[in-house]
Design a protein around this motif. Sequence first.
Motif, PDB file in Angstrom:
ATOM      1  N   SER A   1      -5.678 -14.156   4.991  1.00 21.23           N
ATOM      2  CA  SER A   1      -4.415 -14.164   5.742  1.00 21.23           C
ATOM      3  C   SER A   1      -3.664 -15.469   5.516  1.00 21.23           C
ATOM      4  N   ASP A   2      -4.391 -16.584   5.541  1.00 26.54           N
ATOM      5  CA  ASP A   2      -3.754 -17.882   5.287  1.00 26.54           C
ATOM      6  C   ASP A   2      -3.222 -17.952   3.858  1.00 26.54           C
ATOM      7  N   ALA A   3      -3.982 -17.398   2.913  1.00 24.27           N
ATOM      8  CA  ALA A   3      -3.529 -17.392   1.520  1.00 24.27           C
ATOM      9  C   ALA A   3      -2.280 -16.534   1.368  1.00 24.27           C
TER      10      ALA A   3
ATOM     11  N   LEU B 196       0.552  -4.603   7.150  1.00 25.37           N
ATOM     12  CA  LEU B 196      -0.574  -5.455   7.500  1.00 25.37           C
ATOM     13  C   LEU B 196      -1.300  -4.936   8.734  1.00 25.37           C
ATOM     14  N   ASP B 197      -2.628  -4.996   8.706  1.00 32.79           N
ATOM     15  CA  ASP B 197      -3.391  -4.691   9.908  1.00 32.79           C
ATOM     16  C   ASP B 197      -3.009  -5.690  11.002  1.00 32.79           C
ATOM     17  N   ARG B 198      -3.151  -5.273  12.261  1.00 34.82           N
ATOM     18  CA  ARG B 198      -2.658  -6.090  13.375  1.00 34.82           C
ATOM     19  C   ARG B 198      -3.230  -7.504  13.366  1.00 34.82           C
ATOM     20  N   THR B 199      -4.545  -7.636  13.226  1.00 34.36           N
ATOM     21  CA  THR B 199      -5.148  -8.965  13.273  1.00 34.36           C
ATOM     22  C   THR B 199      -4.714  -9.812  12.081  1.00 34.36           C
ATOM     23  N   VAL B 200      -4.562  -9.182  10.927  1.00 38.89           N
ATOM     24  CA  VAL B 200      -4.076  -9.901   9.745  1.00 38.89           C
ATOM     25  C   VAL B 200      -2.640 -10.358   9.967  1.00 38.89           C
ATOM     26  N   ARG B 201      -1.820  -9.486  10.545  1.00 39.72           N
ATOM     27  CA  ARG B 201      -0.416  -9.816  10.801  1.00 39.72           C
ATOM     28  C   ARG B 201      -0.287 -11.013  11.746  1.00 39.72           C
TER      29      ARG B 201
ATOM     30  N   HIS C  96      -1.134 -12.816  -7.543  1.00 38.72           N
ATOM     31  CA  HIS C  96      -0.509 -11.727  -8.299  1.00 38.72           C
ATOM     32  C   HIS C  96       0.021 -10.614  -7.398  1.00 38.72           C
ATOM     33  N   GLY C  97       0.108 -10.878  -6.092  1.00 36.96           N
ATOM     34  CA  GLY C  97       0.775  -9.941  -5.210  1.00 36.96           C
ATOM     35  C   GLY C  97      -0.097  -8.978  -4.456  1.00 36.96           C
ATOM     36  N   PHE C  98      -1.439  -9.147  -4.518  1.00 36.85           N
ATOM     37  CA  PHE C  98      -2.334  -8.201  -3.860  1.00 36.85           C
ATOM     38  C   PHE C  98      -2.942  -8.765  -2.583  1.00 36.85           C
ATOM     39  N   GLY C  99      -2.256  -9.741  -1.974  1.00 36.75           N
ATOM     40  CA  GLY C  99      -2.774 -10.361  -0.770  1.00 36.75           C
ATOM     41  C   GLY C  99      -2.926  -9.413   0.404  1.00 36.75           C
ATOM     42  N   ILE C 100      -2.009  -8.448   0.532  1.00 35.81           N
ATOM     43  CA  ILE C 100      -2.104  -7.483   1.637  1.00 35.81           C
ATOM     44  C   ILE C 100      -3.410  -6.700   1.535  1.00 35.81           C
ATOM     45  N   PHE C 101      -3.743  -6.260   0.339  1.00 36.70           N
ATOM     46  CA  PHE C 101      -4.956  -5.471   0.146  1.00 36.70           C
ATOM     47  C   PHE C 101      -6.198  -6.300   0.443  1.00 36.70           C
ATOM     48  N   LEU C 102      -6.247  -7.537  -0.055  1.00 36.31           N
ATOM     49  CA  LEU C 102      -7.425  -8.362   0.177  1.00 36.31           C
ATOM     50  C   LEU C 102      -7.591  -8.708   1.650  1.00 36.31           C
TER      51      LEU C 102
ATOM     52  N   PRO D 299       0.811  -1.227   0.000  1.00 35.66           N
ATOM     53  CA  PRO D 299       0.000   0.000   0.000  1.00 35.66           C
ATOM     54  C   PRO D 299       0.837   1.267   0.000  1.00 35.66           C
ATOM     55  N   SER D 300       1.934   1.294   0.761  1.00 35.89           N
ATOM     56  CA  SER D 300       2.740   2.502   0.872  1.00 35.89           C
ATOM     57  C   SER D 300       3.426   2.869  -0.435  1.00 35.89           C
ATOM     58  N   ALA D 301       3.649   1.877  -1.297  1.00 37.05           N
ATOM     59  CA  ALA D 301       4.341   2.128  -2.561  1.00 37.05           C
ATOM     60  C   ALA D 301       3.384   2.154  -3.748  1.00 37.05           C
ATOM     61  N   PHE D 302       2.273   1.407  -3.657  1.00 37.86           N
ATOM     62  CA  PHE D 302       1.389   1.261  -4.818  1.00 37.86           C
ATOM     63  C   PHE D 302       0.445   2.443  -4.976  1.00 37.86           C
ATOM     64  N   VAL D 303       0.007   3.029  -3.870  1.00 38.46           N
ATOM     65  CA  VAL D 303      -0.927   4.159  -3.938  1.00 38.46           C
ATOM     66  C   VAL D 303      -0.139   5.452  -4.120  1.00 38.46           C
ATOM     67  N   PRO D 304      -0.416   6.218  -5.175  1.00 40.46           N
ATOM     68  CA  PRO D 304       0.301   7.479  -5.381  1.00 40.46           C
ATOM     69  C   PRO D 304       0.151   8.425  -4.197  1.00 40.46           C
ATOM     70  N   ALA D 305       1.205   9.150  -3.894  1.00 40.61           N
ATOM     71  CA  ALA D 305       1.187  10.066  -2.747  1.00 40.61           C
ATOM     72  C   ALA D 305       0.133  11.156  -2.909  1.00 40.61           C
TER      73      ALA D 305
END
Length: 346
Positions: free
Chosen positions: A289-291, A315-320, A256-262, A55-61
């Motif tokens: 999270s498991d995926a 990652l959100d705390r519970t997801v982490r 495809h690398g978007f697991g953090i967002f999902l 998220p910190s790199a993918f979303v434009p500032a």
Amino acid sequence: MNLIGAWRRRQHERELLYGPKVLLPGGPEQWIEDSLDWLIGRFGVEPMRRRPALPSAFVPARYDGSERAARQLCLRVCAWMEVPDDRIRFSFRMEDVRAAGRSAAVHRLQAERPELIGISGLQATMTPAEVEALAAAGYAPEIAVLAERELAAEVRRSTALRDETDPERRAELYERAVAVWSAPAGSGSRAAWLDLRTGGHEGTAVMLSATTPADPAAVIAATAHELGHEVLWGYHLMDRSRPDAEAVTDLFAVFHGFGIFLANQAVERVPGRRSMRQSLGYLGERGASDALAAYCFRRHLLWPESLLPVMPTELDRTVRIRTFARLAALVKRAEIDSIQEGARLT
């Protein structure tokens, strides 16, 4: 007070909130492993060569929440997933378009099937003039496809009610119909994919809720999921009637690398509490999270690197917590398998 009953209800509520929203054959953990094998077999490991989208790199500032900025974000997801975007119509008026599609279906039902008018409870929320105005604004293909779908479903529903003679069965059918009639068109969803070719038009459409552009992470998560439909359904790589079809589409986005967002978007956050309403996705927070853990572990096996490359702060705390726990279990299982294999060889 029935403490056991209360505990069971609480566990059921938690499972509805955090667990997968569809049945995953073999259980979530085995299903994820088997489905990742299928995705790798179909697409190879190339999608996993890229580092995960952060998220910190993918979303434009300078993201400002406008539709223009959200559309650029959608196109960026397309580029990342290597999905051609030239025939995809991105829009952010899903609620209006779906209401127009249902209203057009009601108007057609009244004109073409008058014998069902007294049975059907489907309501038009837009006048013919309002539907035409939205179509003229550029949404005619989407409205036409949705109207055809709504009309066909309502004709089947109303015909079944008219022809059913068993009182109990008719009451059951009526209860199901009322659930549809009383809910706004497309309620419970923040995004949708449409194959416009079924209506004789070109290309496909990805429609997002009008509220989505305000949250760039939601735009990315929803778009990554819908692009899974574009590839898996649009290119007929998977039977869309499969009970786990939507979950596979979620996993495609993780692949495809978007697991953090999902995973972060799986449960809607409300200040001071966690919403009891699913926000995005079908794997749920636990499944996503498991995926994500399985994705990271597989990447680690392919290219030795940190199991969670620069992810923890994203990652959100519970997801982490869930992702770390599942990763630990995968590592432990791999160690046990290695020891057993060594013992067998000696």
